[in-house]
Design a protein around this motif. Sequence first.
Motif, mmCIF file in Angstrom:
data_model
loop_
_atom_site.group_PDB
_atom_site.id
_atom_site.type_symbol
_atom_site.label_atom_id
_atom_site.label_comp_id
_atom_site.label_asym_id
_atom_site.label_seq_id
_atom_site.Cartn_x
_atom_site.Cartn_y
_atom_site.Cartn_z
ATOM 1 N N ASP A 185 0.809 -1.217 0.000
ATOM 2 C CA ASP A 185 0.000 0.000 0.000
ATOM 3 C C ASP A 185 0.845 1.271 0.000
ATOM 4 O O ASP A 185 0.311 2.375 0.085
ATOM 5 C CB ASP A 185 -0.970 0.010 1.187
ATOM 6 N N GLY A 186 2.170 1.116 -0.108
ATOM 7 C CA GLY A 186 3.044 2.286 -0.147
ATOM 8 C C GLY A 186 3.019 3.101 1.123
ATOM 9 O O GLY A 186 3.368 4.286 1.121
ATOM 10 N N ASN A 187 2.645 2.477 2.230
ATOM 11 C CA ASN A 187 2.516 3.178 3.501
ATOM 12 C C ASN A 187 3.345 2.445 4.547
ATOM 13 O O ASN A 187 2.964 1.361 5.005
ATOM 14 C CB ASN A 187 1.038 3.239 3.914
ATOM 15 N N GLU A 188 4.471 3.014 4.937
ATOM 16 C CA GLU A 188 5.344 2.357 5.906
ATOM 17 C C GLU A 188 4.753 2.317 7.306
ATOM 18 O O GLU A 188 5.279 1.625 8.196
ATOM 19 C CB GLU A 188 6.721 3.020 5.940
ATOM 20 N N ASP A 189 3.655 3.062 7.540
ATOM 21 C CA ASP A 189 3.036 3.071 8.864
ATOM 22 C C ASP A 189 1.985 1.985 9.023
ATOM 23 O O ASP A 189 1.345 1.888 10.080
ATOM 24 C CB ASP A 189 2.415 4.443 9.143
ATOM 25 N N THR A 190 1.757 1.183 7.996
ATOM 26 C CA THR A 190 0.874 0.030 8.121
ATOM 27 C C THR A 190 1.701 -1.233 7.955
ATOM 28 O O THR A 190 2.611 -1.299 7.143
ATOM 29 C CB THR A 190 -0.243 0.045 7.062
ATOM 30 N N GLY A 191 1.368 -2.252 8.749
ATOM 31 C CA GLY A 191 2.027 -3.543 8.606
ATOM 32 C C GLY A 191 3.354 -3.618 9.307
ATOM 33 O O GLY A 191 3.953 -2.623 9.695
ATOM 34 N N GLY A 192 3.828 -4.834 9.475
ATOM 35 C CA GLY A 192 5.111 -5.048 10.125
ATOM 36 C C GLY A 192 5.190 -6.442 10.714
ATOM 37 O O GLY A 192 4.374 -7.319 10.434
ATOM 38 N N GLU A 193 6.183 -6.634 11.557
ATOM 39 C CA GLU A 193 6.470 -7.937 12.144
ATOM 40 C C GLU A 193 6.629 -7.777 13.656
ATOM 41 O O GLU A 193 7.513 -7.058 14.125
ATOM 42 C CB GLU A 193 7.746 -8.512 11.550
ATOM 43 N N ASP A 194 5.758 -8.463 14.414
ATOM 44 C CA ASP A 194 5.860 -8.380 15.868
ATOM 45 C C ASP A 194 6.066 -9.742 16.523
ATOM 46 O O ASP A 194 6.027 -9.840 17.755
ATOM 47 C CB ASP A 194 4.623 -7.688 16.463
ATOM 48 N N GLN A 195 6.305 -10.785 15.733
ATOM 49 C CA GLN A 195 6.590 -12.100 16.306
ATOM 50 C C GLN A 195 8.088 -12.363 16.390
ATOM 51 O O GLN A 195 8.617 -12.656 17.459
ATOM 52 C CB GLN A 195 5.900 -13.189 15.481
ATOM 53 N N TYR A 196 8.778 -12.259 15.254
ATOM 54 C CA TYR A 196 10.226 -12.448 15.218
ATOM 55 C C TYR A 196 10.882 -11.274 14.475
ATOM 56 O O TYR A 196 11.540 -11.468 13.452
ATOM 57 C CB TYR A 196 10.590 -13.763 14.529
ATOM 58 N N PRO A 197 10.714 -10.052 14.953
ATOM 59 C CA PRO A 197 11.256 -8.904 14.218
ATOM 60 C C PRO A 197 12.776 -8.908 14.135
ATOM 61 O O PRO A 197 13.347 -8.300 13.233
ATOM 62 C CB PRO A 197 10.746 -7.697 15.023
ATOM 63 N N GLU A 198 13.439 -9.622 15.052
ATOM 64 C CA GLU A 198 14.905 -9.666 15.015
ATOM 65 C C GLU A 198 15.446 -10.452 13.828
ATOM 66 O O GLU A 198 16.654 -10.469 13.598
ATOM 67 C CB GLU A 198 15.442 -10.273 16.320
ATOM 68 N N LEU A 199 14.541 -11.104 13.075
ATOM 69 C CA LEU A 199 14.961 -11.879 11.903
ATOM 70 C C LEU A 199 14.644 -11.164 10.599
ATOM 71 O O LEU A 199 14.627 -11.802 9.544
ATOM 72 C CB LEU A 199 14.268 -13.247 11.903
#
Length: 587
Positions: A134-148
């Motif tokens: 969606d071209g929006n860096e403020d939506t979505g991400g990783e909160d389970q294994y973000p260190e990977l």
Amino acid sequence: MTRGAWPISAFLAVCFAAIVASDVAAAPVVFSDDEGDAVVRRTDNDGDGPFDPEVQAMPDLLEIRVDSFAPAMPHINPFVGMSDAAGLFVRIDLVFAGLVNPPGPVGLDDHWPTYEPDKYGPNPVVGYIEFDMDGNEDTGGEDQYPELRYLANVARFGGLPSEPRFADRAADGCDAFDGNVTTAPYYEASGEEFHFVLLGEEIEQYSVVTEAVAGNPALFEAGEIWWIDGDFFHKAHAYDDFATLCGSGGGDYKPEVTIQFAHDSQIDRTTVTLVFPKTNEGSARLISPSTNVQSQDGCDNNQFSIQEVLLDLHFGALFADSFTRMLPSFRFIAEWENQGTETFDTFLDPSTWRVQALVGTAYLPDQVDDDEFIWTDVYPNPTFGDMNADGVYDAADESYILEYIAEYDGGVGHDNDGDGMNQSVMLIDWGRCFSVCDVNYDGFVNLLDIGDSGLVGDMNLDGLVDGRDIGPFVLALTDPAAYSSQYPSANANVIGDTNDDGAFDLVDVTGMLNLLLGPQVEPLKGDMNGDNEVTIDDVIPFCLALTDPAVYQSTHGVDPTARGDCNGDGVLDARDIAHFANRLVVP
């Protein structure tokens, strides 16, 4: 197992359909990465886990291609077709240099409790490729294994990414891993809607489409094509708690799909391909040309698609109750409330997507310290030495590293050597931990991380240019990967470039011989007293050259710039001080 042969009529039908379907053409978007930039970035404690470059490749990512795609007969072979802006599918190609193997399990879950990353061959490739749809860096991400993921590891590759979408997000060291999505750097907030994962744990079964002559069906070998079934394309896990369409309570979305591993022996490249439906109509066509299209129910165990997930994201944000909106992780989905179905056509167009990638391999033959991964390449690459993410390496970045050394040298909890007077910070738990200031990734933040990586010709990094450098010099020329593994902090393209032409190659042999056997044609930078070494005895002459160049020249008979211009900018001034210190050999 071996995939059965197609009927000849099926082959002809596929070819004909691909030719006549050219009325709506598209072209893949190609994200290119430099060839030969793969490096070893261990993540085990002390950074010394087993890796032999003689038998195990460093996965070198060359391209990520995304495309709107129309398979001719998706229920038979989804990988044969053509680019088509109106296509029902997205095609993703990951192109690697050389032969890389599908990854075996690394013991991440109970499904594969054993550690066998080389199950399908000695060059396993692992990684995560994240797509911001969606071209929006403020939506979505990783909160389970973000260190990977990319944002948590890109600083291991010598700098911080400069694209505005990564501002205040890339971790500059392991201190950033606080498990709090509300505090900077926001390394969890990658902006991804989906990620393409390469992990052995996701593999359910494989079929050999093309087997090498006299090959081993259990190993992926040169010239082969495999189809592998598994859960390789996941909705961003930061969205999992907010799924609504497929029942209450949220849930992940990772349908079983088929990917293709194909090695081209002529150009020696491996391409890993995923074809994924944009809509449920595409998912129905994967089953048969006549399968009815199911409604979008948000479940991944029936017909699945990107559009189905986008609808679930919109509803998950739109109908969230007041309690849900107070959750810290709601920030990942909040803006989907205003991203309705009228925007989906744009988001389903892969030419608008943004991507970041982290790839690597695993420790072989044995696991070490319960760690699994050696990262080898990222996209996009940071500028080497860029500490402030402005896209350039300059004096401001050097100052940042010097300030880091001044603050933490000898500091309890920061400097493992405990010596506050050696201008060096030995990183604690290095490997698992890191610092962006450790530009050469040797576990120390010191003057070697500024400017040149050492004396030209000092191939064994002992501070001298002598006969002991011959073996490492030859190794760097003949087997760069082995040299990089043995001397991970060395930059052979700098210290081996004896003729200063910007390249390390056979032409440098003559220059190396001159360094070893005779007087140098050009003065050794930093050798202010003319004894062909850069030692503490050069400090006073260097200061004299800086403060009174006329007196220096009359005393030593040499232009002070010829010896003192240590940063190579053509002048002798205060900017040469750090580079001079970098060259010093202190007994």
